[in-house]
Scaffold this active site. Structure first.
Site, PDB file in Angstrom:
ATOM      1  N   HIS A   1       0.886  -1.170   0.000  1.00 48.51           N
ATOM      2  CA  HIS A   1       0.000   0.000   0.000  1.00 48.51           C
ATOM      3  C   HIS A   1       0.920   1.215   0.000  1.00 48.51           C
ATOM      4  CE1 HIS A   1      -2.448  -2.914   2.352  1.00 48.51           C
ATOM      5  NE2 HIS A   1      -3.489  -2.308   1.861  1.00 48.51           N
TER       6      HIS A   1
ATOM      7  N   GLU B   1     -10.539  -6.774  -4.911  1.00 51.58           N
ATOM      8  CA  GLU B   1     -10.403  -7.826  -3.895  1.00 51.58           C
ATOM      9  C   GLU B   1     -11.690  -7.906  -3.077  1.00 51.58           C
ATOM     10  OE1 GLU B   1      -6.709  -7.757  -1.675  1.00 51.58           O
ATOM     11  OE2 GLU B   1      -7.773  -8.483   0.091  1.00 51.58           O
TER      12      GLU B   1
ATOM     13  N   HIS C   1     -11.084 -14.010   3.179  1.00 45.15           N
ATOM     14  CA  HIS C   1     -12.279 -13.243   2.803  1.00 45.15           C
ATOM     15  C   HIS C   1     -13.355 -14.195   2.281  1.00 45.15           C
ATOM     16  CE1 HIS C   1      -9.735  -9.335   2.102  1.00 45.15           C
ATOM     17  NE2 HIS C   1      -9.595  -9.853   3.302  1.00 45.15           N
TER      18      HIS C   1
ATOM     19  N   ASP D   1       2.205   1.995   3.401  1.00 41.43           N
ATOM     20  CA  ASP D   1       3.169   1.074   4.034  1.00 41.43           C
ATOM     21  C   ASP D   1       4.595   1.528   3.762  1.00 41.43           C
ATOM     22  OD1 ASP D   1       0.968  -0.631   4.320  1.00 41.43           O
ATOM     23  OD2 ASP D   1       1.495  -1.782   2.522  1.00 41.43           O
TER      24      ASP D   1
HETATM   25  C1  XLS Z   1      -7.713  -6.468   4.192  1.00 37.20           C
HETATM   26  C2  XLS Z   1      -7.185  -6.691   2.864  1.00 37.20           C
HETATM   27  C3  XLS Z   1      -6.000  -5.820   2.471  1.00 37.20           C
HETATM   28  C4  XLS Z   1      -5.844  -5.792   0.972  1.00 37.20           C
HETATM   29  C5  XLS Z   1      -5.070  -4.655   0.451  1.00 37.20           C
HETATM   30  O1  XLS Z   1      -8.466  -7.266   4.720  1.00 37.20           O
HETATM   31  O2  XLS Z   1      -6.879  -8.043   2.775  1.00 37.20           O
HETATM   32  O3  XLS Z   1      -4.859  -6.252   3.116  1.00 37.20           O
HETATM   33  O4  XLS Z   1      -5.248  -6.967   0.491  1.00 37.20           O
HETATM   34  O5  XLS Z   1      -5.614  -3.441   0.817  1.00 37.20           O
HETATM   35 CA    CA Z   2      -5.840  -9.006   1.197  1.00 34.90          CA
HETATM   36 CA    CA Z   3      -7.473  -9.686   4.637  1.00 38.31          CA
END
Ligand code: XLS
Ligand code: CA
Ligand code: CA
Length: 435
Positions: A98, A229, A268, A101
């Site tokens: 990110h 994502e 997720h 980061d």
């Molecule tokens: C959070 C997400 C995050 C994404 C990137 O749950 O997994 O880490 O991969 O923002």
């Molecule tokens: Ca992630």
């Molecule tokens: Ca995650």
């Protein structure tokens, strides 16, 4: 200066008892015609590896990492040094990040962007010296309190504009670092209560921001694959990118489906009430399987624990979907995983990565054998063989009417079904894993 007190990790084979050695991941070993490292394309995550120190809602940090310095720029540079040393020692060919980061925010957006220029120059030098590449970049539009009501889906237009500016810069930095993908995880793109939420406007705005991002990428010649994502909950009660099928519906409604694929995260998937394989499978059959966030959750907990993956069964079925997909193209497997709070040594971090890489290497090998032997394909083909001729073929070819189906059914009162043989298939998969 060295940050990690161990030598380069070697492959020692399945009989090794050395915790600091690979037992399954042998990067040059050829599986289905290409080396393991090309199938797996492992990536280190900048956040959980270099910026996560064990705090949870009940207590502070438990990990003191030697790359954390007093000054923000020194810390950012030390993180680069430590990260590249770690990737080299583990043989990890990619990283992902990110924007926030890499370096913490400056006093305003202009200064933050200048800091990003400085640190990305430094990363670029390291990339050139080591050959390590960038799998993907993304923008953190969720930590800062300005994103309290979301980013693209905020009720506040000033926040939408700020998020757009932040994402613009993150795409530029990802391009500069040769990123092969760019990820959108809708951090706070969701809602807590419908009592104060205009879901229609929020979703329209969300889609518009994605379109603007894609238009800008085209304008500056960024060729990386855009990925969404999915995640169903946490931090918001309802995240708009709930799961693969929800995101597909959204992308198709806004005509964005040609421009985006998905980054599927195991934990997720389970939060959405699906298996990891389900999400990969639905992405694959829809042509949107882009990349993988490799981690696992704890089935007894309902939140995103982001644990290092050690479940061979899940890794096998995940790699089976990847193989059926013909690989991940520009995608890879990044470890969006963090060591447990109680595993606070630097060595724990290395052991966790080794375990995760070995797990997916083993999964790849088992999945490749299953695929070569056509274990599931032949069974599934036979199970659906009624669609190969007669009335079934007409259904498959969409050449039948309700009247014709009724006539057929009236003349065919004795229907025979066959066993689905789930337990037999599960036991065959186990045998392939045991071998
Ligand atoms: C959070 C997400 C995050 C994404 C990137 O749950 O997994 O880490 O991969 O923002
Ligand atoms: Ca992630
Ligand atoms: Ca995650």
């Amino acid at each position: 200066m060295s940050y990690f007190n161990f030598e380069k990790i070697k492959y020692e084979g399945s009989n090794s008892t050395n915790t600091l050695a690979f037992k399954e991941y042998n990067e040059d070993e050829v599986v289905l015609g290409k080396p393991m490292k090309e199938h797996l394309r492992f990536a280190m995550s900048w956040w959980h590896t270099l910026s996560s120190f064990g705090s949870d809602p009940f207590g502070g940090e438990t990990m003191s990492r030697s790359w954390i310095k007093k000054d923000a720029i020194k810390t950012a540079k030390a993180k680069v040094d430590a990260g590249f040393e770690f990737m080299q020692k583990l043989g990890i060919p990619y990283f992902c990040f990110h924007d926030r980061d890499l370096i913490s925010e400056g006093k305003d957006l202009k200064e933050t962007n200048e800091l990003l220029d400085v640190i990305s120059d430094y990363i670029l030098e390291k990339m050139k010296a080591t050959g390590i590449k960038c799998l993907w970049g993304t923008a953190n539009c969720f930590n800062n309190k300005r994103y309290v009501h979301g980013a693209a889906t905020s009720c506040n237009a000033d926040v939408f504009a700020y998020a757009a500016a932040q994402i613009k810069k993150a795409i530029e930095i990802t391009k500069k670092l040769g990123g092969e993908n760019y990820v959108f995880w809708g951090g706070r793109e969701g809602y807590e209560t419908l009592l104060n939420t205009d879901t229609e406007l929020e979703l329209d705005n969300f889609a518009y921001l994605l379109k603007l991002a894609k238009d800008y990428a085209n304008e500056i010649g960024f060729k990386g694959q855009f990925l969404i994502e999915p995640k169903p909950k946490e931090p918001t009660k309802h995240q708009y990118d709930f799961d693969v099928q929800t995101v597909l519906g959204f992308l198709r409604k806004y005509k964005l489906d040609k421009d985006f694929k998905m980054n599927i995260e195991a934990n997720h998937a389970t939060l959405a009430g699906h298996t990891f394989q389900h999400e990969l499978n639905i992405a694959r059959i829809n042509g949107v399987l882009g990349s993988i966030d490799a981690n696992q959750g704890d089935m007894l907990l309902g939140w995103d624990t982001d644990q290092f993956p050690t479940n061979i069964y899940d890794a096998t079925m995940a790699m089976y979907e990847v193989i059926k997909n013909g690989g991940l193209n520009s995608g890879g497997l990044n470890f969006d995983s963090k060591v447990r709070r109680g595993s606070f040594t630097d060595e724990d971090l290395a052991i966790a990565y080794i375990a995760g890489m070995d797990t997916f290497a083993k999964g790849l090998k088992v999945a490749a054998k299953l695929y070569e032997d056509k274990v599931l394909e032949e069974f599934v083909a036979k199970r659906y063989s009624s669609y190969n001729s007669g009335i079934g073929k007409k259904i498959r070819d969409k050449e039948v009417s309700f009247k014709e189906l009724e006539k057929y059914a009236l003349g065919n009162c004795e229907i025979t079904n066959e066993s689905g043989r789930q337990e037999m298939l599960e036991s065959i998969i186990n045998q392939y894993i045991y071998k």
